[in-house]
Write an enzyme that holds these catalytic residues in place. Structure first.
Site, PDB file in Angstrom:
ATOM      1  N   THR A  81       0.820  -1.216   0.000  1.00  0.00           N
ATOM      2  CA  THR A  81       0.000   0.000   0.000  1.00  0.00           C
ATOM      3  C   THR A  81       0.860   1.275   0.000  1.00  0.00           C
ATOM      4  OG1 THR A  81      -0.138  -0.305   2.375  1.00  0.00           O
ATOM      5  CG2 THR A  81      -2.027  -0.999   1.096  1.00  0.00           C
ATOM      6  N   ASP A  82       0.190   2.410  -0.202  1.00  0.00           N
ATOM      7  CA  ASP A  82       0.887   3.704  -0.243  1.00  0.00           C
ATOM      8  C   ASP A  82       0.848   4.392   1.108  1.00  0.00           C
ATOM      9  OD1 ASP A  82       1.059   3.481  -3.135  1.00  0.00           O
ATOM     10  OD2 ASP A  82      -1.070   3.939  -3.108  1.00  0.00           O
TER      11      ASP A  82
ATOM     12  N   SER B   2       1.256   8.612   4.987  1.00  0.00           N
ATOM     13  CA  SER B   2       0.599   8.580   3.683  1.00  0.00           C
ATOM     14  C   SER B   2       1.653   8.987   2.663  1.00  0.00           C
ATOM     15  CB  SER B   2      -0.580   9.538   3.657  1.00  0.00           C
ATOM     16  OG  SER B   2      -1.083   9.628   2.347  1.00  0.00           O
ATOM     17  N   ARG B   3       2.004   8.061   1.774  1.00  0.00           N
ATOM     18  CA  ARG B   3       3.173   8.323   0.932  1.00  0.00           C
ATOM     19  C   ARG B   3       2.888   9.179  -0.288  1.00  0.00           C
ATOM     20  NH1 ARG B   3       3.978   2.642   1.844  1.00  0.00           N
ATOM     21  NH2 ARG B   3       4.994   2.538   3.863  1.00  0.00           N
ATOM     22  N   VAL B   4       1.667   9.183  -0.784  1.00  0.00           N
ATOM     23  CA  VAL B   4       1.412   9.967  -1.997  1.00  0.00           C
ATOM     24  C   VAL B   4       0.326  11.020  -1.836  1.00  0.00           C
ATOM     25  CG1 VAL B   4       2.164   8.121  -3.528  1.00  0.00           C
ATOM     26  CG2 VAL B   4      -0.222   8.289  -2.923  1.00  0.00           C
TER      27      VAL B   4
END
Ligand code: ATP
Ligand code: MG
Length: 505
Positions: free
Chosen positions: A339-340, A365-367
């Site tokens: 997951t991102d 939350s990466r993006v």
């Protein structure tokens, strides 16, 4: 001498050809060698393909999961019933698919697409394959629009973008499902279609959830796909893929979809059960070797499509249940890496009254940051660091009695922030309200208020803004930007509110 006439030769050839046909057909009828616990081993279906649907004499359908040298293993989508050794099985030459369409909106269906809410038949617009390759790189564009959850702690610190996959992870009873349902409720009137896939849950829990969605008017834009705990493992295994197929129908029609898989731990357990029954060799924690692929191929199907393909999206919120906070177990680490980002819910926080129990240090939350509205980005920049500092200081100062003033102030500020991030169930907050709250908080306007009254003061302040400065909310909604002037205006209005002792009780 026996002379064979040409007529006889032709007749002979004809019968040979006719027999050949029969023989070929015979290969497509197999017989059951072994059946039990939701799986069957079949002899004689020489040409069956992986993923193909087969039909048994009594009408039960199965799906080929294992192609071996002389036999095939398949999973059954119904109770075995009268299937026994020797029962005939035929191929359908069709891959597993589910009915999809607009008619499914607001309905509760099982993993095969049949309605189970007693509201009659659903007209299908099309059939979509349960397993479908994920969109390629060219078909996608990067995440660029926010998907607002309406939960202040998530939207400010761990923003989710349309097309992102954000994991919700935590122990049992820490509010995982509540975050998903609150997000669905927050999509009211926003044009996002929601698909909630319940895997291995009690039927009563799902019924309660449907009821919650109904009472908040969120069922109109939601489809619930459910494979209950009492359903056979194959049905639980197929459910999230069926949900993804339904979501894809809307995504390829250019719409935005939110899909919740609740939860993938139970999905992995169902797959382990099938795999062990099919006699695949067990690996770590007795899961089969391909359990990573099980979830990666599912979650890869969420995407933000390119404009050429209509620009639709599937945002996925998979849920994973951990055992006593152990995020390094097999399935949690797998899904974290796919997951991102993840929202980590902690039972310690939950029981201390911090709800939603989001652990600020371990969530990420990466993006989504790229998709956050400018106003939100500007105002939430320091919150995470402030909270991290507060938590660190809180541990160090637990036993200290006399603290200097600046430390005391910082502790009070942090405590106030934590209080502001608390949010009751089914009370989504709009973006302008979140921005106003955070501006007031970072300007330290809540510092004077006793901690147990902060929540009340926050609500009263938002009411005050609604009555005396409605243009602020409108402007934030329209421009989604926080200009210095607008910020000043918010601070001024908030100061006016806090200066009035009758309002701040
Ligand atoms: P399970 O492991 O059983 O699936 P879960 O992690 O999905 O549980 P929920 O069912 O969402 O947890 O919530 C557990 C309980 O906590 C519910 O009774 C719910 O009402 C309560 N709860 C969750 N979030 C909040 C909140 N923000 N405020 C108050 N109560 C909450
Ligand atoms: Mg739950």
């Amino acid at each position: 001498m026996n002379q064979i006439s040409s007529k006889q030769i032709v007749a002979l050839l004809r019968s040979e050809i006719a027999n050949y046909e029969i023989e070929k057909k015979n290969h497509d009828i197999g017989s059951v060698k072994y059946v039990g616990d939701g799986i069957a081993v079949i002899n004689g279906l020489d040409h069956a393909m992986y993923g193909e649907i087969v039909v048994f004499e009594n009408g039960v359908k199965g799906m080929v999961q294992d192609v071996r040298r002389n036999e095939i293993g398949c999973i059954l989508f119904d109770l075995e019933g009268s299937i026994k050794e020797g029962t005939k099985v035929t191929r359908t030459e069709k891959m597993a698919s589910v009915p999809v369409g607009e008619g499914f909106m607001g309905r509760v269906i099982n993993a095969l697409g049949d309605p189970i809410d007693g509201m009659g038949e659903i007209k299908a617009d099309d059939y979509y394959p349960v397993e479908r390759p994920a969109p390629g790189i060219i078909d996608r564009q990067s995440v660029c629009q926010p998907l607002e959850t309406g939960i202040l702690s998530i939207d400010s610190m761990f923003p989710i973008g349309k097309g992102q996959r954000e994991l919700i992870i935590g122990d049992r009873q820490t509010g995982k499902t509540s975050i998903a349902t609150d997000t669905i409720i927050n999509q009211n009137g926003k044009g996002v279609i929601c698909v909630y896939v319940a895997i291995g849950q009690k039927a009563s829990t799902v019924a309660k959830l449907v009821n919650t969605l109904k009472t908040h008017g969120a069922m109109d834009h939601t489809i619930v796909v459910t494979a209950n705990a009492s359903d056979p493992a194959p049905v639980q295994y197929i459910a999230p893929y069926a949900g993804a197929a339904i979501a894809e129908y809307f995504m390829y029609a250019g719409k935005d979809v939110l899909i919740v898989y609740d939860d993938l731990s139970k999905h992995a357990a169902a797959y382990r059960e099938i795999s062990l029954l099919l006699e695949r060799s067990p690996g770590r924690e007795a899961y089969p070797g391909d359990v990573f692929y099980l979830h990666s191929r599912l979650l890869e199907r969420s995407a933000k499509l390119s404009d050429a393909l209509g620009g639709g999206s599937i945002t996925a919120l998979p849920v994973i249940e951990t055992q006593s906070g152990d995020v390094s177990a097999y399935i949690p680490t797998n899904v974290i890496s796919i997951t991102d980002g993840q929202i980590y819910l902690e039972s310690g926080l939950f029981f201390s009254g911090m709800r939603p129990a989001v652990n600020v240090g371990l969530s990420v939350s990466r993006v989504g940051g790229a998709a956050q509205t400018k106003a939100m980005k500007k105002v939430s920049g320091s919150i995470r660091i402030d909270l991290a500092q507060y938590r660190e200081m809180e541990i160090f100062t637990q036993f200290a009695s006399d603290l200097d003033e600046s430390t005391q102030n910082q502790l009070r500020y942090g405590k106030g922030l934590m209080e502001l991030l608390k949010q009751p169930l089914s009370h989504p907050m709009s973006m302008p309200h979140q921005v106003i709250t955070l501006v007031a908080a970072t300007e330290k306007l809540f510092m004077r208020i006793p901690v147990n009254k902060i929540k009340k003061a926050q609500m009263a302040m938002l009411e005050y803004f609604k009555t005396y400065a409605p243009e602020i909310e409108r402007k934030l909604n329209d421009t989604k930007e926080l200009t210095p002037e607008l910020k000043n205006k918010i601070v001024e209005t908030a100061k006016k509110f806090f200066a009035n002792p009758t309002l701040v009780k």
